[in-house]
Design an enzyme around this catalytic site. Structure first.
Site, mmCIF file in Angstrom:
data_model
loop_
_atom_site.group_PDB
_atom_site.id
_atom_site.type_symbol
_atom_site.label_atom_id
_atom_site.label_comp_id
_atom_site.label_asym_id
_atom_site.label_seq_id
_atom_site.Cartn_x
_atom_site.Cartn_y
_atom_site.Cartn_z
ATOM 1 N N ALA A 83 1.376 8.301 -8.312
ATOM 2 C CA ALA A 83 1.468 9.672 -7.611
ATOM 3 C C ALA A 83 2.840 9.746 -7.812
ATOM 4 O O ALA A 83 3.810 9.067 -7.910
ATOM 5 C CB ALA A 83 1.095 9.548 -6.074
ATOM 6 N N GLN A 85 4.944 10.948 -5.613
ATOM 7 C CA GLN A 85 5.720 10.361 -4.398
ATOM 8 C C GLN A 85 5.559 8.765 -4.289
ATOM 9 O O GLN A 85 5.369 8.111 -3.024
ATOM 10 C CB GLN A 85 5.223 10.869 -3.201
ATOM 11 C CG GLN A 85 5.982 12.075 -2.708
ATOM 12 C CD GLN A 85 7.301 12.016 -2.647
ATOM 13 O OE1 GLN A 85 7.927 11.110 -2.427
ATOM 14 N NE2 GLN A 85 8.127 12.964 -3.325
ATOM 15 N N SER A 86 5.542 8.001 -5.576
ATOM 16 C CA SER A 86 5.123 6.399 -5.571
ATOM 17 C C SER A 86 6.350 5.723 -4.835
ATOM 18 O O SER A 86 7.395 5.865 -5.282
ATOM 19 C CB SER A 86 4.655 6.256 -6.829
ATOM 20 O OG SER A 86 4.874 4.945 -7.000
ATOM 21 N N ASN A 87 5.945 4.950 -3.784
ATOM 22 C CA ASN A 87 6.959 4.027 -3.322
ATOM 23 C C ASN A 87 7.462 2.992 -4.362
ATOM 24 O O ASN A 87 8.402 2.582 -4.421
ATOM 25 C CB ASN A 87 6.439 3.344 -2.094
ATOM 26 C CG ASN A 87 6.456 4.336 -0.685
ATOM 27 O OD1 ASN A 87 7.367 4.980 -0.276
ATOM 28 N ND2 ASN A 87 5.057 4.453 -0.246
ATOM 29 N N SER A 89 7.324 3.191 -7.604
ATOM 30 C CA SER A 89 8.046 3.849 -8.658
ATOM 31 C C SER A 89 9.575 3.653 -8.225
ATOM 32 O O SER A 89 10.550 3.276 -9.003
ATOM 33 C CB SER A 89 7.561 5.281 -9.233
ATOM 34 O OG SER A 89 6.204 5.100 -9.850
#
Ligand code: PLP
Length: 350
Positions: A83, A85-87, A89
């Site tokens: 996504a 808003q990936s944590n 990443s």
């Protein structure tokens, strides 16, 4: 089933390639006001939101083993897609910068892609190469195609997250180590071990904790709250979490066999969908903020926390229980969902 000693288990962990990324041990905070207010179990929060790297979270611990293995294998570029808003990443981009690895992030052009805030903003500050993909595209396939292209150019890429069984198993291994850390902290407090550990988990974090408990022969129950369900490509069902438990144990040199029925991973707290704040998470976040001065986000840690509060309310946990909630981080998301978080906080006052 032979029981393994703590000593043996930590020796097995010490054999694995590992890089240093996280501030460990993370604090274990007792929550007196929250425990009193809920009139149920004693509650502690294990602060894995304080792992340090790029605003913290559970991925810093996991990347110590995943990237430790990658560096050991001579990997020169890491690929992650998720996504926008990936944590993961965000934390991967920081870890890769620190280790001098190239990082390619493949964010989905989802509803939040246009707003460069929160995780997406932070991820871009570490110099990762951003290759966005269409919302309907398979993230798994996009990552595999990218890896194939890089291999053809003579590079040595590693895929992270969904689609890499090794990375998911090593992520679980990191939470075998985290469980040992919790045991040490309770011993130092002269407290009996927790009866339950609650955590937001898509699989790996829960699998590591569960493997540790099984290998050590402890009776602590691991209760995972999943932020997504079968509608998402990355969803892992209990059978696959059981498999991750076995894989984590195997990496450490132990045979473990678990049935899907032994995995308590709930999708009851997803709300309308993955990545969308739920009203229960917003209410839980407001309660935690006002009783303990602590934050959770509305799409990951807040959903897990709402699951814990829900189980206390229906009497599944009582005053004789001792619960640890593992705070897996995700806090940069509050800036992405600012309006919703504010509405949730105001609503909780009414
Ligand atoms: C990634 C993440 C999780 C889930 O971790 P798993 O190891 O996949 O279970 C939970 N909470 C937050 C905040 C995360 O970023």
């Amino acid at each position: 089933m032979t029981i393994v000693s703590k000593q043996r288990l930590s020796e097995a962990l010490n054999q694995l390639p590992r890089v240093h990324l996280a501030h460990l041990p993370t604090p274990l905070d007792f929550c007196p006001r929250l425990s009193r207010l809920m009139n149920g179990p004693k509650i502690w929060i294990k602060r894995d939101d304080c792992t340090g790297l790029a605003f913290g979270g559970n991925k810093a611990r996991q990347h110590e083993f995943i990237l430790g293995d990658a560096v050991h294998r001579g990997v020169d570029v890491v690929i992650q897609g998720a996504a926008s808003q990936s944590n993961q990443s965000r934390q991967l981009a920081a870890a890769a910068a620190r280790l001098g690895l190239e990082c390619i992030l493949m964010p989905r052009k989802d509803a939040l892609f246009q707003s460069v805030q929160g995780n997406q903003l932070i991820a871009r500050l570490f110099g990762a190469k951003i290759v966005p993909i269409e919302p309907t595209e398979s993230v798994k396939k996009a990552k595999e195609d990218m890896a194939a292209k890089l291999r053809a150019e003579g590079r040595n890429p590693a895929i992270l997250g969904m689609g890499s069984e090794k990375a998911l198993s090593l992520a679980a291994v990191a939470y075998v180590a985290a469980y040992l850390e919790i045991v040490d902290q309770f011993e130092r407090l002269s407290e009996p071990l927790p009866t339950h550990i609650y955590v937001t988990s898509q699989g790996s974090t829960q699998a590591g904790l569960q493997s540790a408990v099984r290998l050590l022969g402890h009776s602590t129950r691991i209760c995972g709250i999943n932020p997504m369900d079968h509608r998402n490509e990355a969803y892992e069902a209990p059978a696959s979490i059981a498999h991750q438990c076995e894989a984590a144990a195997r990496i450490l040199g132990y045979d473990l066999s678990l049935l899907p029925e032994e995995i308590n991973n709930s999708t009851d707290w997803v709300g309308s969908d993955y990545g969308l704040p739920s009203s229960a998470a917003l209410r839980g976040a407001a309660l935690l903020a006002r009783t303990e001065g602590l934050l959770v986000d509305p799409v990951y840690s807040g959903k897990g926390f709402s699951g814990l509060l829900g189980d206390i309310k229906v009497g599944r946990l009582t005053s004789s229980d001792r619960v640890v909630f593992i705070h897996t981080g995700g806090l940069p998301a509050i800036f992405t969902y600012a309006d919703t978080c504010l509405e949730g906080a105001a609503g909780a006052l009414e």
